[in-house]
Every structure is written in C-alpha cells, then in structure tokens.
Motif scaffolding. Structure first.
Motif, mmCIF file in Angstrom:
data_model
loop_
_atom_site.group_PDB
_atom_site.id
_atom_site.type_symbol
_atom_site.label_atom_id
_atom_site.label_comp_id
_atom_site.label_asym_id
_atom_site.label_seq_id
_atom_site.Cartn_x
_atom_site.Cartn_y
_atom_site.Cartn_z
ATOM 1 N N VAL A 264 45.031 -10.159 40.250
ATOM 2 C CA VAL A 264 45.770 -9.721 41.227
ATOM 3 C C VAL A 264 45.168 -8.546 41.825
ATOM 4 O O VAL A 264 45.362 -7.493 41.384
ATOM 5 N N ILE A 265 44.704 -8.919 42.966
ATOM 6 C CA ILE A 265 44.034 -7.567 43.900
ATOM 7 C C ILE A 265 44.733 -7.439 45.121
ATOM 8 O O ILE A 265 45.259 -8.156 45.649
ATOM 9 N N GLY A 266 44.419 -6.284 45.675
ATOM 10 C CA GLY A 266 44.836 -5.693 47.064
ATOM 11 C C GLY A 266 46.389 -5.816 47.340
ATOM 12 O O GLY A 266 47.048 -5.379 46.304
ATOM 13 N N ALA A 267 46.891 -6.499 48.225
ATOM 14 C CA ALA A 267 48.154 -6.647 48.518
ATOM 15 C C ALA A 267 49.142 -7.808 47.791
ATOM 16 O O ALA A 267 50.205 -7.820 47.876
ATOM 17 N N THR A 268 48.269 -8.436 47.013
ATOM 18 C CA THR A 268 48.892 -9.761 46.289
ATOM 19 C C THR A 268 49.955 -9.480 45.406
ATOM 20 O O THR A 268 51.218 -10.286 45.375
ATOM 21 N N PRO A 269 49.888 -8.323 44.762
ATOM 22 C CA PRO A 269 51.097 -7.954 43.860
ATOM 23 C C PRO A 269 52.470 -7.789 44.649
ATOM 24 O O PRO A 269 53.589 -8.306 44.255
ATOM 25 N N ALA A 270 52.426 -7.259 45.837
ATOM 26 C CA ALA A 270 53.522 -7.279 46.714
ATOM 27 C C ALA A 270 54.072 -8.553 47.318
ATOM 28 O O ALA A 270 55.395 -8.610 47.234
ATOM 29 N N PHE A 271 53.258 -9.738 47.404
ATOM 30 C CA PHE A 271 53.504 -10.839 47.896
ATOM 31 C C PHE A 271 54.361 -11.496 46.826
ATOM 32 O O PHE A 271 55.612 -12.404 46.794
ATOM 33 N N ILE A 272 53.958 -11.358 45.431
ATOM 34 C CA ILE A 272 54.415 -11.941 44.132
ATOM 35 C C ILE A 272 55.744 -11.408 43.822
ATOM 36 O O ILE A 272 56.981 -12.054 43.661
ATOM 37 N N TRP A 273 55.892 -9.996 44.034
ATOM 38 C CA TRP A 273 57.271 -9.247 43.582
ATOM 39 C C TRP A 273 58.168 -9.630 44.655
ATOM 40 O O TRP A 273 59.220 -9.746 44.105
ATOM 41 N N ASN A 274 57.831 -9.870 45.766
ATOM 42 C CA ASN A 274 58.812 -10.247 46.999
ATOM 43 C C ASN A 274 59.180 -11.584 46.774
ATOM 44 O O ASN A 274 60.186 -12.109 47.728
ATOM 45 N N LEU A 275 58.654 -12.286 45.940
ATOM 46 C CA LEU A 275 59.347 -13.782 45.900
ATOM 47 C C LEU A 275 60.714 -13.825 45.338
ATOM 48 O O LEU A 275 61.144 -12.820 44.642
ATOM 49 N N PRO A 276 61.666 -14.760 45.736
ATOM 50 C CA PRO A 276 63.057 -14.660 45.236
ATOM 51 C C PRO A 276 62.990 -14.786 43.858
ATOM 52 O O PRO A 276 62.346 -15.285 43.003
ATOM 53 N N ARG A 277 64.029 -14.201 43.319
ATOM 54 C CA ARG A 277 64.071 -13.935 41.675
ATOM 55 C C ARG A 277 64.638 -15.152 41.185
ATOM 56 O O ARG A 277 65.628 -15.820 41.916
ATOM 57 N N SER A 278 64.313 -15.484 39.955
ATOM 58 C CA SER A 278 64.801 -16.724 39.269
ATOM 59 C C SER A 278 65.006 -16.340 37.853
ATOM 60 O O SER A 278 64.207 -15.647 37.306
ATOM 61 N N PRO A 279 65.694 -17.403 36.892
ATOM 62 C CA PRO A 279 65.945 -16.811 35.845
ATOM 63 C C PRO A 279 64.914 -17.263 34.967
ATOM 64 O O PRO A 279 64.588 -16.976 33.796
ATOM 65 N N ASP A 280 64.098 -18.171 35.679
ATOM 66 C CA ASP A 280 62.861 -18.703 35.009
ATOM 67 C C ASP A 280 61.371 -18.255 35.240
ATOM 68 O O ASP A 280 60.404 -18.429 34.921
ATOM 69 N N ASP A 281 61.722 -16.693 35.709
ATOM 70 C CA ASP A 281 60.520 -15.953 36.301
ATOM 71 C C ASP A 281 59.640 -15.793 35.204
ATOM 72 O O ASP A 281 58.518 -15.604 35.024
ATOM 73 N N GLY A 282 60.117 -15.596 33.793
ATOM 74 C CA GLY A 282 59.398 -15.307 32.678
ATOM 75 C C GLY A 282 59.125 -16.498 31.819
ATOM 76 O O GLY A 282 58.352 -16.478 30.668
ATOM 77 N N ASP A 283 59.063 -17.736 32.503
ATOM 78 C CA ASP A 283 59.029 -19.081 31.645
ATOM 79 C C ASP A 283 57.720 -19.742 32.288
ATOM 80 O O ASP A 283 57.323 -20.941 31.851
ATOM 81 N N HIS A 284 57.026 -19.059 33.185
ATOM 82 C CA HIS A 284 55.718 -19.829 33.728
ATOM 83 C C HIS A 284 54.854 -19.830 32.563
ATOM 84 O O HIS A 284 54.471 -18.985 31.863
ATOM 85 N N GLY A 444 42.467 3.876 58.709
ATOM 86 C CA GLY A 444 43.273 3.316 58.029
ATOM 87 C C GLY A 444 44.524 3.962 57.819
ATOM 88 O O GLY A 444 44.637 5.048 57.822
ATOM 89 N N VAL A 445 45.814 3.367 58.038
ATOM 90 C CA VAL A 445 46.967 3.831 57.916
ATOM 91 C C VAL A 445 47.768 3.109 56.868
ATOM 92 O O VAL A 445 47.445 1.724 56.894
ATOM 93 N N PRO A 446 48.868 3.465 56.150
ATOM 94 C CA PRO A 446 49.394 2.926 55.133
ATOM 95 C C PRO A 446 50.051 1.582 55.670
ATOM 96 O O PRO A 446 50.583 1.509 56.750
ATOM 97 N N SER A 447 49.863 0.398 54.809
ATOM 98 C CA SER A 447 50.682 -1.032 55.150
ATOM 99 C C SER A 447 51.913 -1.102 54.306
ATOM 100 O O SER A 447 51.772 -0.609 53.070
ATOM 101 N N GLU A 448 52.948 -1.990 54.826
ATOM 102 C CA GLU A 448 54.115 -2.084 54.052
ATOM 103 C C GLU A 448 53.576 -3.057 52.946
ATOM 104 O O GLU A 448 54.432 -3.080 51.853
ATOM 105 N N PHE A 449 52.454 -3.466 52.841
ATOM 106 C CA PHE A 449 52.049 -4.284 51.634
ATOM 107 C C PHE A 449 51.195 -3.624 50.919
ATOM 108 O O PHE A 449 50.554 -4.212 49.741
ATOM 109 N N GLY A 450 51.280 -2.002 50.713
ATOM 110 C CA GLY A 450 50.384 -1.315 49.742
ATOM 111 C C GLY A 450 49.054 -1.154 49.965
ATOM 112 O O GLY A 450 48.465 -0.188 49.309
ATOM 113 N N GLU A 451 48.479 -1.912 50.822
ATOM 114 C CA GLU A 451 47.177 -1.189 51.290
ATOM 115 C C GLU A 451 47.051 -0.591 52.582
ATOM 116 O O GLU A 451 47.846 0.516 52.737
#
Length: 527
Positions: A264-284, A444-451
């Motif tokens: 997971v590099i760059g802004a990818t963590p923000a995209f994954i974190w912002n996915l809708p929460r699910s009770p199954d998040d830990g079951d993948h 470069g200026v701060p982005s809402e996606f962390g980069e």
C-alpha cells in the motif's frame, strides 16, 4: 553473492522445469499462465527479439500497461542479453522523447494505444528504428514514422537457442527512469542483485509460502510492480495483476484470487480506509501488508482489517536498507538498518550528525551490486550521487538513540502525486512552452489523500489569461499525474538575488482567492 539459480530468468526457467503445471501469473480478468506457459512465452519473445537484432548490451524500450506480456518481456529481453527500459505509460511529449533518446534503444515494444505518442515526437527521436505493436486491432497498424511490426506477426514460434543467455547477479536487470528534480529524468541502472534484495527485503519474505498470492495493481515500469513479480517467483506463490488500482474492485479482487500479500503506497491507504465499514472487514484473505509511508494511525488498520503491517525506507536507486519488519517500531519510523547495509544521517559536508538531528540519508552496502550501478549515460549525476563512496538519497531524515530511522521530507525539489515523484522543473518547462505564460513555478501543497497536489504559479503573457485554456494546452503534453490541480496567476514570482525562485515562500502561502481548482471546476483529464 546471489546464486545463478535465483536470478529471475534462471528462476523462472527452473520453476518451469520443476513445476511446469503450477499457476504463477493471473490477471483479474480470469486469464492465467503456468510456469510452462511462461517459459514458452519468454522463449517466443526472445526469438522475436533475435529477429529484430537485439543482442548483448542492447536496450529495448517497453511501454505497456500491466499485462502478461508486460511482465514477460522483461526476462525475455534479459535472455537475449539485453536491457529492458520500462517507460511510464503516462509519459508523452518532451519527457517521452528524452527517455527514448537517452536510452539509445533501437527497438521498442509498445501497446497500440501509445504509438501515437511516438508519432508526435518522431522528428526528435535519434535512435529508435522499430516498434513492435502489442494489442493491435484491425488490418492497419498505427503509423509513427519508423518501422512498425505487429507483435502477433513475430510471436510465432520459439527457438530455445534464442533464449540461451542467462544473466548473472551483476548484470543489468533494467533501467528505470526517475523524475529529475534539478534536470531531466535520470535512468537508474539496476543490477539483478538489487532487484532480488529489494524483492526479499520489503517484507519478511520467509513467512510466505507457495500458497500465498501477491496482489499487484502497481505498474511494471516501477519497482513496486517488479518486486512483486520477482518476489512471488522466489517463494513460489501467485502473482495477481491488475492494470491499475481501483478502489471499488479492491476487496472483490482480493477475495476472488485469495490474495494474502499487498503493498500500500502513496494515497492508497486513504482510499482503502474510506471504504464503507463492514462487520466482515477482518475476514478477507489479505494478511500481510506493507505501507510506505505508514499512516498516522497504523494500529487502526490492524484493528479493522487484521493485517500484519510493516514499512520500509526505499527508492528506485536502493534496495530497502531500512525496514521495520512486523515489529513496526515507534510512530513515524521507517525501521532499523537491515543487515548488509550501512545508513547514515549526514550534514552538508557528509559528516554524521547526532541522534535527533535532521540530515541527508546516505546508504552503502556490504555486498556489490545490491544498490544502483549509476545513472545511464549520465556520469556527472552518478559521481554526484555517489560522492565519498556513499549513495546520497536526496532525502531528509533522522535517527534516534534506539537505532530507529525516520524519513522526514525530500531535500530535492520533488512533488509526490499519486505515488509518483514529479519533477517541478519538468512541469514548468512544458508550461512555459504555452504562449499564454511568461514564467511558471510548480510546488506541492497538501492533498486530502495524504500526498500532494500540484499548485502552479504563472506570470501570464496576456491580460486575458485563462486557466482552462492553459490546461487544454497541457493535457496532450503532460502525464495525468503531472497535471496541476491549482493554477494561480501572479504579477511576479519571488526570487533570490541570483534569480532563483523562492519556492519555499510559495509553499507557505495560504490558498489564494484567485486560485483556479480543476477539481472544483470539474475539469476532466482522461487516463
């Protein structure tokens, strides 16, 4: 020294002999190849390359999206004794021209969708003679001014004799171009031993088995894609490829192909974190994740998804000399020094500084060929980077009393956008070709996606300056990730007495009232 059998072309041939029916590479569209299939395709590509005159020491430019052929052309070129030059698929215009010319390649392997970019710069191309067009539809091949060959016409029958060369650990594996921050992009000469060390050093790779699968939506013109490919061949797992990361397909890809490893590099963590929460998040299926850099709260990811997390300090020119392992360490740390490397934090005179003091990160290794072998056709840059027998990363960092190292910022003037290091100088050079612009400065200026996002200051040439007209000028000339988000028209740029732009002053400015924002404006940039 790296054993011959572990150098990727030898490793793949060995796997084909030992486990020919085992699946190694899969595409998210459902296609797959066994090791036997892979060896056949590599030999077929090597035979075609022989027919095009590619031999020992020859460079071959490759510009393809992630695909089976994009993966297998690399070892196929090596089996001819050649050197793959993997080109960022977003490159176009003067940036593409520089890379192709600097590589001195006579042969290119290019997806049909990119051939028009070569046509646009054909008068300036000095060495390229032949393009092998992959994925060409219809009877007519796209024209570009040189010789054009349809891949299907040359990939007919493989001759093992054409693929008889197997490179050693000290041979060059590839040349990857990294954005120059004080000049044009530089081609990093990467030995096979460096790719191996990178592939085995990002994670505790001994934890992985042939039952693991590495999910890789990251490009094969970057080390992020190459290390995943090489890594799975090392531990015998599956390499699952997607053309590019898609947030809404992430979990379905992971679960369909039972992928257990991801980077997971760059802004990818923000995209994954912002996915809708699910009770199954830990079951993948995903178990092992590398994040570079670590998010602000890595424990939250561990709690939500159940991953084992690690991080590293790395760049194209090195091979993961600092890594955390699963221990992770203090907040913000990139890890400790990996065995086989020396790392220092130094001042401007290359004197080591005390713990806690900010300085430049410099690196060297105990073994030869595990760091870059210099910059292609650029001895001045090579000598500068390797001064005093240490590789100078151009990055700022510090270390603590416990031996943990921290990456802090870039010393060089780069902008980090969507996982790419963008050269502000290259952006400015293209902008200043516009008849509407007298002078430009990109920061470069701060982005809402962390980069970061690119903020472009321009001194207009006319009173009727229009940001949309400038963007229309830039769109066919710049890669998507190099397109500015903000455009600010100013009367003049702040400068030093020697006429250098004071970019630190521009970075410190709050967002101006007259700043044009392409996101707010809904300005579309095609992929």
């Amino acid at each position: 020294m790296l054993e011959q059998r572990l150098v990727l072309p030898s490793l793949l041939a060995g796997r084909a002999a030992e486990t020919p029916d085992r699946t190694w590479i899969q595409h998210v569209d459902g296609a797959s190849m066994t090791y036997a299939d892979v060896e056949d395709r590599i030999v077929t590509w090597a035979t075609a390359l022989r027919g095009l005159g590619v031999g020992r020491g020859d460079t071959v430019v490759v510009m393809m999206p992630n695909s089976f052929d994009a993966a297998l052309v690399w070892p196929a070129v090596a089996r001819r004794g050649g050197i793959e030059v993997a080109i960022n698929t977003a490159y176009r215009g003067s940036i593409l021209m520089h890379v192709v010319n600097n590589s001195e390649a006579r042969v290119g392997i290019v997806d049909a969708g990119f051939v028009d970019r070569f046509e646009a710069v054909r008068p300036e191309l000095l060495h390229l003679e032949t393009i092998v067009v992959v994925n060409a539809d219809g009877e007519d091949l796209p024209a570009w001014g040189g010789t054009t060959v349809r891949a299907d016409d040359v990939l007919t029958e493989g001759d093992p004799g054409a693929a008889a060369f197997f490179p050693a650990y000290h041979d060059t594996a590839c040349i990857l171009y990294t954005s120059g921050t004080t000049g044009p992009s530089k081609g990093v000469v990467i030995p096979w031993a460096q790719v191996y060390r990178t592939s085995t050093g990002m994670y505790d790779i001994d934890d992985f088995t042939e039952e693991d699968a590495w999910y890789s939506p990251f490009p094969l013109f970057h080390m992020s894609g190459k290390l995943a490919l090489y890594g799975t061949a090392i531990f015998g797992g599956r390499f699952v490829v997607r053309e590019y990361f898609k947030t809404d397909e992430f979990w379905s890809d992971i679960d369909r192909f039972e992928c257990s490893i991801f980077m997971v590099i760059g802004a990818t963590p923000a995209f994954i974190w912002n996915l809708p929460r699910s009770p199954d998040d830990g079951d993948h299926a995903l178990k092992y994740t590398l994040m570079a850099p670590m998010p602000e709260d890595p424990d939250a990811f561990v709690e939500r998804y159940g991953w084992r997390l690690c991080t590293v300090f790395n760049m194209t020119e090195i091979s993961g000399p600092v890594r955390s392992g699963w221990e992770r360490g203090p907040k913000g740390s990139a890890g400790r020094i990996r065995p086989g490397y020396e790392v220092r934090i130094v001042d401007e005179h290359d004197e080591e500084v005390a713990p806690g003091v900010l300085g430049e990160i410099v690196v060297r290794s105990d073994d030869p060929w595990v760091l870059n072998a210099g910059y292609w056709k650029n001895p001045e840059a090579t000598v500068k980077a390797w001064r005093n027998y240490w590789f100078h990363t151009g990055d700022a960092g510090r270390y603590d009393e416990e031996g943990w190292y921290y990456y802090v910022d870039r010393l060089k003037d780069a902008i980090r956008v969507s996982g790419e290091n963008v050269s502000s100088m290259e952006v400015e050079a293209v902008v200043q070709d516009s008849p509407d612009v007298v002078e430009a400065a990109a920061v470069g200026v701060p982005s809402e996606f962390g980069e970061e996002s690119i903020k472009l200051y321009v001194v207009p040439a006319t009173e009727d300056f229009d940001a949309v007209r400038l963007m229309d000028f830039l769109k066919p000339r710049l890669p998507r990730f190099m397109m500015p988000r903000y455009v600010v028209a100013v009367d003049e740029l702040p400068k030093t007495p020697t006429e250098k732009v004071r970019k630190h002053l521009l970075r410190e400015r709050p967002m101006e009232a007259n700043a044009w924002d392409r996101v707010e404006a809904g300005y579309e940039i095609p992929r």
